[in-house]
Enzyme design. Structure first.
Site, mmCIF file in Angstrom:
data_model
loop_
_atom_site.group_PDB
_atom_site.id
_atom_site.type_symbol
_atom_site.label_atom_id
_atom_site.label_comp_id
_atom_site.label_asym_id
_atom_site.label_seq_id
_atom_site.Cartn_x
_atom_site.Cartn_y
_atom_site.Cartn_z
ATOM 1 N N TYR A 1 7.640 -37.080 -0.392
ATOM 2 C CA TYR A 1 8.700 -38.089 -0.535
ATOM 3 C C TYR A 1 8.718 -38.590 -1.978
ATOM 4 C CZ TYR A 1 8.560 -38.391 4.631
ATOM 5 O OH TYR A 1 8.577 -38.117 5.990
ATOM 6 N N SER B 1 13.121 -40.744 12.303
ATOM 7 C CA SER B 1 14.594 -40.950 12.309
ATOM 8 C C SER B 1 15.064 -41.492 13.654
ATOM 9 C CB SER B 1 15.328 -39.658 11.936
ATOM 10 O OG SER B 1 14.899 -39.174 10.677
ATOM 11 N N PRO B 2 14.424 -42.559 14.165
ATOM 12 C CA PRO B 2 14.812 -43.085 15.480
ATOM 13 C C PRO B 2 16.194 -43.721 15.459
ATOM 14 C CG PRO B 2 13.269 -44.589 14.435
ATOM 15 C CD PRO B 2 13.337 -43.366 13.555
ATOM 16 N N GLY C 1 18.650 -42.178 13.921
ATOM 17 C CA GLY C 1 19.529 -41.067 13.550
ATOM 18 C C GLY C 1 19.840 -41.045 12.066
ATOM 19 N N GLY D 1 20.188 -43.504 10.245
ATOM 20 C CA GLY D 1 21.115 -44.605 9.958
ATOM 21 C C GLY D 1 22.369 -44.552 10.815
HETATM 22 N N1 LIG Z 1 8.140 -35.860 9.805
HETATM 23 C C1 LIG Z 1 9.326 -35.624 9.310
HETATM 24 O O1 LIG Z 1 9.739 -34.476 9.133
HETATM 25 C C2 LIG Z 1 10.228 -36.793 8.948
HETATM 26 C C3 LIG Z 1 11.595 -36.565 8.688
HETATM 27 C C4 LIG Z 1 12.387 -37.691 8.381
HETATM 28 C C5 LIG Z 1 11.824 -38.963 8.342
HETATM 29 N N2 LIG Z 1 10.490 -39.133 8.570
HETATM 30 C C6 LIG Z 1 9.866 -40.466 8.551
HETATM 31 O O2 LIG Z 1 10.558 -41.283 9.491
HETATM 32 C C7 LIG Z 1 10.990 -42.482 8.856
HETATM 33 C C8 LIG Z 1 12.270 -42.973 9.501
HETATM 34 O O3 LIG Z 1 13.274 -41.985 9.496
HETATM 35 P P1 LIG Z 1 14.563 -42.068 8.562
HETATM 36 O O4 LIG Z 1 14.336 -43.071 7.487
HETATM 37 O O5 LIG Z 1 14.919 -40.671 8.225
HETATM 38 O O6 LIG Z 1 15.726 -42.519 9.510
HETATM 39 P P2 LIG Z 1 16.020 -43.796 10.425
HETATM 40 O O7 LIG Z 1 14.853 -44.656 10.535
HETATM 41 O O8 LIG Z 1 16.636 -43.235 11.650
HETATM 42 O O9 LIG Z 1 17.185 -44.501 9.596
HETATM 43 C C9 LIG Z 1 16.981 -45.007 8.315
HETATM 44 C C10 LIG Z 1 18.326 -45.438 7.745
HETATM 45 O O10 LIG Z 1 18.862 -46.494 8.531
HETATM 46 C C11 LIG Z 1 19.103 -47.648 7.736
HETATM 47 N N3 LIG Z 1 18.725 -48.790 8.586
HETATM 48 C C12 LIG Z 1 17.512 -49.083 9.099
HETATM 49 N N4 LIG Z 1 17.572 -50.161 9.901
HETATM 50 C C13 LIG Z 1 18.859 -50.567 9.901
HETATM 51 C C14 LIG Z 1 19.566 -51.623 10.539
HETATM 52 N N5 LIG Z 1 18.952 -52.453 11.374
HETATM 53 N N6 LIG Z 1 20.909 -51.744 10.288
HETATM 54 C C15 LIG Z 1 21.551 -50.892 9.449
HETATM 55 N N7 LIG Z 1 20.938 -49.865 8.833
HETATM 56 C C16 LIG Z 1 19.599 -49.702 9.042
HETATM 57 C C17 LIG Z 1 18.250 -47.478 6.507
HETATM 58 O O11 LIG Z 1 18.836 -48.067 5.375
HETATM 59 P P3 LIG Z 1 18.063 -49.172 4.465
HETATM 60 O O12 LIG Z 1 16.789 -48.567 4.029
HETATM 61 O O13 LIG Z 1 19.033 -49.370 3.356
HETATM 62 O O14 LIG Z 1 17.902 -50.363 5.366
HETATM 63 C C18 LIG Z 1 18.234 -45.951 6.331
HETATM 64 O O15 LIG Z 1 19.413 -45.552 5.652
HETATM 65 C C19 LIG Z 1 11.113 -42.106 7.385
HETATM 66 O O16 LIG Z 1 11.052 -43.239 6.556
HETATM 67 C C20 LIG Z 1 9.945 -41.168 7.206
HETATM 68 O O17 LIG Z 1 8.761 -41.914 6.957
HETATM 69 C C21 LIG Z 1 9.694 -38.054 8.889
#
Ligand SMILES: NC(=O)c1ccc[n+]([C@@H]2O[C@H](COP(=O)([O-])OP(=O)(O)OC[C@H]3O[C@@H](n4cnc5c(N)ncnc54)[C@H](OP(=O)(O)O)[C@@H]3O)[C@@H](O)[C@H]2O)c1
Length: 330
Positions: A66, A214-215, A217, A219
């Site tokens: 990352y 990505s719980p 999705g 965002g």
């Molecule tokens: N193992 C893997 O292959 C893998 C792949 C992807 C991700 N991950 C891990 O999983 C974590 C979470 O997944 P992710 O970040 O991809 O996706 P996510 O948690 O599904 O969504 C994150 C997005 O949603 C926004 N968000 C969060 N809470 C919100 C709310 N209450 N209202 C409006 N927008 C909101 C965030 O923006 P802001 O930041 O601007 O609030 C960001 O753009 C990552 O940080 C990473 O550590 C692992």
């Protein structure tokens, strides 16, 4: 907006897998603080880390790739200030480097793992990683070699617990025969359900906790028309679910969740996260989702989902949505 409860009480703790430690029931994904989702206000992101800890979040999720190492480096001062309270999870596997940022190759060879762990420890400024994941499996390397090397890191004291990311049920079983796998990190949300078929039953059988990534999705499941504000640099512009031909269908599905949320006096993100807790209980699994946010207000909103109960009617309405989503998850 934190319409469900505000502010959330310190989070309850849950055991991460049958032999794992206690962690807060919701973790924090830190990836977006350094890469992929547009520009970051670093001061607010640091404040979000601190607020998360105050509210009982203990598991903070990063990976060596990352920000090409920058995300681990970003977390170093936070870890130095709070090492005993933070449960830090990081990952190895991708070979992207600042010199080759577009090289998405995967390397699971023992020599790569041994050098990757030392680089992560150095960037994080710590002696031991709490949870070390293999980010992706490379089939050319037998699990005996990759997971065997990870187990060696436990014996050396460089790592405490082991995790895998995005593996199949049979890979999880085979790896668990080599060393206990405390956590399995895979994409899981109301829109991405594939792991329910075989992977989650295997995790339940083995006593491995799920860490849904990505719980929200990425965002999309937060509704509120967030896609309108995606910058051209945002990596999501290239993801199939966000493509112009798929987005409108997918946002119509999100609108159904938004309606249910409004009726509950909750936000769309809270319903998406509450669904994970409810569905994991139904499947007999332990799940510690790691929604990613860089903002304190959203962190608080997301944490409040841990006290939101979804009725059978709402769960039934959400049940078919994943089957209509257009575009593969990446
Ligand atoms: N193992 C893997 O292959 C893998 C792949 C992807 C991700 N991950 C891990 O999983 C974590 C979470 O997944 P992710 O970040 O991809 O996706 P996510 O948690 O599904 O969504 C994150 C997005 O949603 C926004 N968000 C969060 N809470 C919100 C709310 N209450 N209202 C409006 N927008 C909101 C965030 O923006 P802001 O930041 O601007 O609030 C960001 O753009 C990552 O940080 C990473 O550590 C692992």
């Amino acid at each position: 907006m934190t319409s469900h409860t505000h502010p959330p009480l310190p989070q309850p703790q849950i055991q991460l897998g049958k032999d794992g430690p206690l962690v807060g029931v919701q973790g924090l994904g830190c990836m977006g603080m350094s890469e992929f989702y547009g520009t970051t206000d670093e001061t607010e992101a640091r404040a979000t880390l601190e607020r998360a800890l105050e509210l009982g979040v203990t598991m903070f999720d990063t990976a060596d790739m990352y920000g090409l190492g920058a995300n681990e480096t970003f977390l170093k001062p936070f870890l130095q200030a709070h090492r005993d309270e933070v449960f830090i999870a990081t990952k190895f596997g991708y070979t992207r480097t600042p010199e080759n940022p577009h090289d998405w190759s995967v390397d699971n060879r023992p020599e790569h793992i041994r050098s990757a762990v030392d680089r992560s420890l150095q960037r994080l400024g710590i002696d031991t990683i709490d949870l070390y994941y293999m980010h992706r499996r490379h089939e050319a390397v037998p699990l005996e070699d990759s997971v065997g090397t990870m187990a060696e890191l436990v014996r050396l004291g460089k790592v405490r617990w082991l995790g895998l990311s995005a593996v199949t049920a049979s890979e999880l079983r085979a790896a668990s025969a080599i060393h206990p796998i405390t956590a399995l990190q895979s994409e899981w949300s109301v829109f991405t359900r594939e792991i329910e078929l075989k992977v989650i039953p295997a995790a339940v059988e083995l006593g491995t906790a799920l860490v849904p990534y990505s719980p929200l999705g990425r965002g999309m499941l937060t509704g509120k028309g967030f896609t309108a504000s995606l910058s051209e640099q945002d990596a999501r512009q290239m993801f199939p679910r966000f493509s112009p031909e798929n987005l409108s269908t997918n946002l119509k599905l999100v609108a159904r969740i938004e309606e249910a949320a409004a009726a509950l006096g909750a936000t769309t993100a809270q319903v998406a996260l509450a669904w994970i807790y409810a569905q994991s209980r139904k499947l007999g699994a332990t799940a510690v989702p790691i929604p990613g946010t860089r903002k304190r207000s959203r962190l608080e909103e997301n944490l409040a989902a841990t006290t939101l109960t979804l009725s059978d009617d709402v769960m039934a309405m959400l049940e078919p949505l994943g089957r209509s989503v257009q575009g593969v998850a990446v």
